[in-house]
Scaffold this motif. Structure first.
Motif, PDB file in Angstrom:
ATOM      1  N   ALA A  14       0.835  -1.209   0.000  1.00  0.00           N
ATOM      2  CA  ALA A  14       0.000   0.000   0.000  1.00  0.00           C
ATOM      3  C   ALA A  14       0.867   1.254   0.000  1.00  0.00           C
ATOM      4  O   ALA A  14       0.541   2.246  -0.660  1.00  0.00           O
ATOM      5  N   VAL A  15       1.979   1.219   0.735  1.00  0.00           N
ATOM      6  CA  VAL A  15       2.912   2.345   0.736  1.00  0.00           C
ATOM      7  C   VAL A  15       3.465   2.575  -0.674  1.00  0.00           C
ATOM      8  O   VAL A  15       3.568   3.713  -1.146  1.00  0.00           O
ATOM      9  N   SER A  16       3.804   1.496  -1.375  1.00  0.00           N
ATOM     10  CA  SER A  16       4.323   1.634  -2.736  1.00  0.00           C
ATOM     11  C   SER A  16       3.282   2.234  -3.671  1.00  0.00           C
ATOM     12  O   SER A  16       3.604   3.070  -4.527  1.00  0.00           O
ATOM     13  N   PHE A  17       2.029   1.806  -3.538  1.00  0.00           N
ATOM     14  CA  PHE A  17       0.959   2.403  -4.344  1.00  0.00           C
ATOM     15  C   PHE A  17       0.835   3.895  -4.038  1.00  0.00           C
ATOM     16  O   PHE A  17       0.685   4.721  -4.953  1.00  0.00           O
ATOM     17  N   PHE A  18       0.905   4.251  -2.769  1.00  0.00           N
ATOM     18  CA  PHE A  18       0.818   5.659  -2.384  1.00  0.00           C
ATOM     19  C   PHE A  18       1.965   6.464  -2.986  1.00  0.00           C
ATOM     20  O   PHE A  18       1.755   7.544  -3.556  1.00  0.00           O
ATOM     21  N   VAL A  19       3.183   5.943  -2.864  1.00  0.00           N
ATOM     22  CA  VAL A  19       4.361   6.644  -3.387  1.00  0.00           C
ATOM     23  C   VAL A  19       4.242   6.830  -4.893  1.00  0.00           C
ATOM     24  O   VAL A  19       4.558   7.906  -5.425  1.00  0.00           O
ATOM     25  N   GLN A  20       3.757   5.809  -5.591  1.00  0.00           N
ATOM     26  CA  GLN A  20       3.607   5.942  -7.029  1.00  0.00           C
ATOM     27  C   GLN A  20       2.543   6.967  -7.390  1.00  0.00           C
ATOM     28  O   GLN A  20       2.668   7.700  -8.372  1.00  0.00           O
ATOM     29  N   GLY A  21       1.475   7.048  -6.588  1.00  0.00           N
ATOM     30  CA  GLY A  21       0.468   8.079  -6.817  1.00  0.00           C
ATOM     31  C   GLY A  21       1.039   9.476  -6.701  1.00  0.00           C
ATOM     32  O   GLY A  21       0.763  10.355  -7.523  1.00  0.00           O
ATOM     33  N   VAL A  22       1.866   9.689  -5.684  1.00  0.00           N
ATOM     34  CA  VAL A  22       2.531  10.984  -5.505  1.00  0.00           C
ATOM     35  C   VAL A  22       3.432  11.285  -6.690  1.00  0.00           C
ATOM     36  O   VAL A  22       3.397  12.390  -7.272  1.00  0.00           O
TER      37      VAL A  22
END
Length: 401
Positions: A14-22
């Protein structure tokens, strides 16, 4: 122990998905600033913009071959830092060739990143035995809102691209890399993987996968229509102020986040087929409201409906591919992911061409019809009860790296 590893794996992904969104939001929302920095002409800009998704498609295809020998978690562990460094490179250069190199690296690595992230999400969902895929994409939406807010702040205070990008990269790159220590993947179903592997490449042929590929393209045509044309439509067609015209995309992102945050509960309660059908109808109704809107506020209602409708389709398309080919889901997802970029490439030019040749109101009816066509392929999203035993959880086996 296994449950703890699953929870840690789910959180780190989930952190990786968030970072990619940013990261992605920081790039796409500052395209005018990138154009100004490198002196890219209006005629050349579409070439640069088209090259990124084309190269991303290449990166997804390459990832399909790589994960035969290297697990998706390894691909993601290294692709994400490369994407972030490429973003930094796009903000740090001065010459045109430096922009081309940075955006080229960004495109190739983001294709590998998108494919491997969704491979892992589908794998973890299989291990959990219930829908969790929308939650990962909700984290991406949250990251997109955060990235767009950072980009707005950079533009508001007239910060250089490097100064705008550097804090996000300095903070999030180590967070993502350290978090990758807890990546986990669910094991393939023993009863099904042998059957799937025995079928070979034919088990993931485009003929079998094509309904989901079309749905993926339709969804991204709708998404790119909102991201590229909502502001212009509100201002030029519905007569809003310039300030108000920036609101629809923000509303769209927020409703996308909200829809994905609760979407997994809907899938668990009503099933993926019902959720995708509802999302398709709601998104089509949103485009219809936008097309007939008499004023800006009615138009924003349509874009709100679009966010709530479209948000469920893409995550469930990846999940459906994993269920359709349980022993070869990595290959299926890598191939399906290519159509993410096909939709992105087609959507914006299609609406623009129709708007210029006909009318922008009429142009909104085309993505409406395409999204509504998802209903024809809704049965491809079924079979979760057969895979998961009527909603009961499967044994939680994991592969941890």
């Amino acid at each position: 122990m296994t449950d703890a590893r699953l929870r840690h794996g789910r959180a780190s992904l989930a952190v990786s998905f968030f970072v990619q969104g940013v990261t992605f939001a920081l790039l796409v929302t500052r395209i005018p600033a990138i154009q100004d920095r490198y002196g890219i002409s209006d005629g050349l800009l579409p070439v640069f913009l088209a090259a990124v998704p084309i190269l991303a498609g290449v990166g997804s295809v390459v990832t399909e071959k790589v994960v035969v020998r290297v697990r998706p978690r390894v691909v993601l562990r290294w692709a994400q830092p490369v994407v972030m460094l490429a973003l930094l490179g796009a903000g740090a250069g001065n010459a045109l060739w430096e922009a081309a190199l940075a955006l080229g690296v960004f495109g190739l690595s983001v294709g590998a990143l998108d494919a491997s992230m969704n491979m892992m999400g589908v794998s973890l969902q299989r291990a959990y035995g219930r829908s969790i895929m929308l939650g990962f994409h909700a984290a991406y939406s949250l990251g997109g809102i955060a990235g767009a807010s950072m980009a707005w702040a950079g533009a508001h205070w007239d910060l250089s691209l490097l100064v705008s990008y550097l804090p996000a990269v300095v903070v999030l790159l180590p967070v993502a890399f350290i978090g990758s220590r807890w990546y986990a993947e669910g094991a393939e179903p023993e009863s099904e993987s042998g059957e799937a592997q025995g079928k070979g490449a034919a088990s993931v042929s485009f003929k079998l996968l094509m309904p989901l590929c079309l749905v993926m393209s339709f969804a991204y045509i709708g998404d790119s229509t909102v991201s590229n044309w909502s502001a212009k439509y509100l201002q030029d067609v519905l007569g809003s102020s310039e300030q108000l015209s920036t609101v629809p995309y923000n509303v769209y992102m927020v409703t996308t986040l909200l829809g994905r945050a609760v979407g997994d509960l809907g899938v668990r309660r009503f099933g993926a087929v019902a959720v995708v059908r509802f999302g398709s109808v709601l998104a089509a109704a949103g485009f219809a409201v936008v097309a007939v809107a008499g004023g800006a506020w009615v138009g924003m209602l349509g874009f709100t409906m679009l966010g709530l409708g479209l948000c469920v389709i893409v995550p469930q398309t990846f999940a459906a591919a994993g269920r359709m080919f349980p022993g070869a889901s990595d290959t299926a997802i890598a191939r399906l992911n290519v159509f993410n970029y096909v939709g992105f490439l087609v959507g914006s030019p299609l609406v623009g061409a129709l708007g210029d040749a006909w009318s922008y109101r009429g142009a909104m009816l085309v993505p409406m019809v395409l999204v509504l066509a998802t209903l024809v392929y809704a049965k491809s999203f079924g079979a979760e009860s057969a895979r998961y035993g009527g909603g009961h959880e499967r044994p939680r086996t994991v592969d941890v790296g």
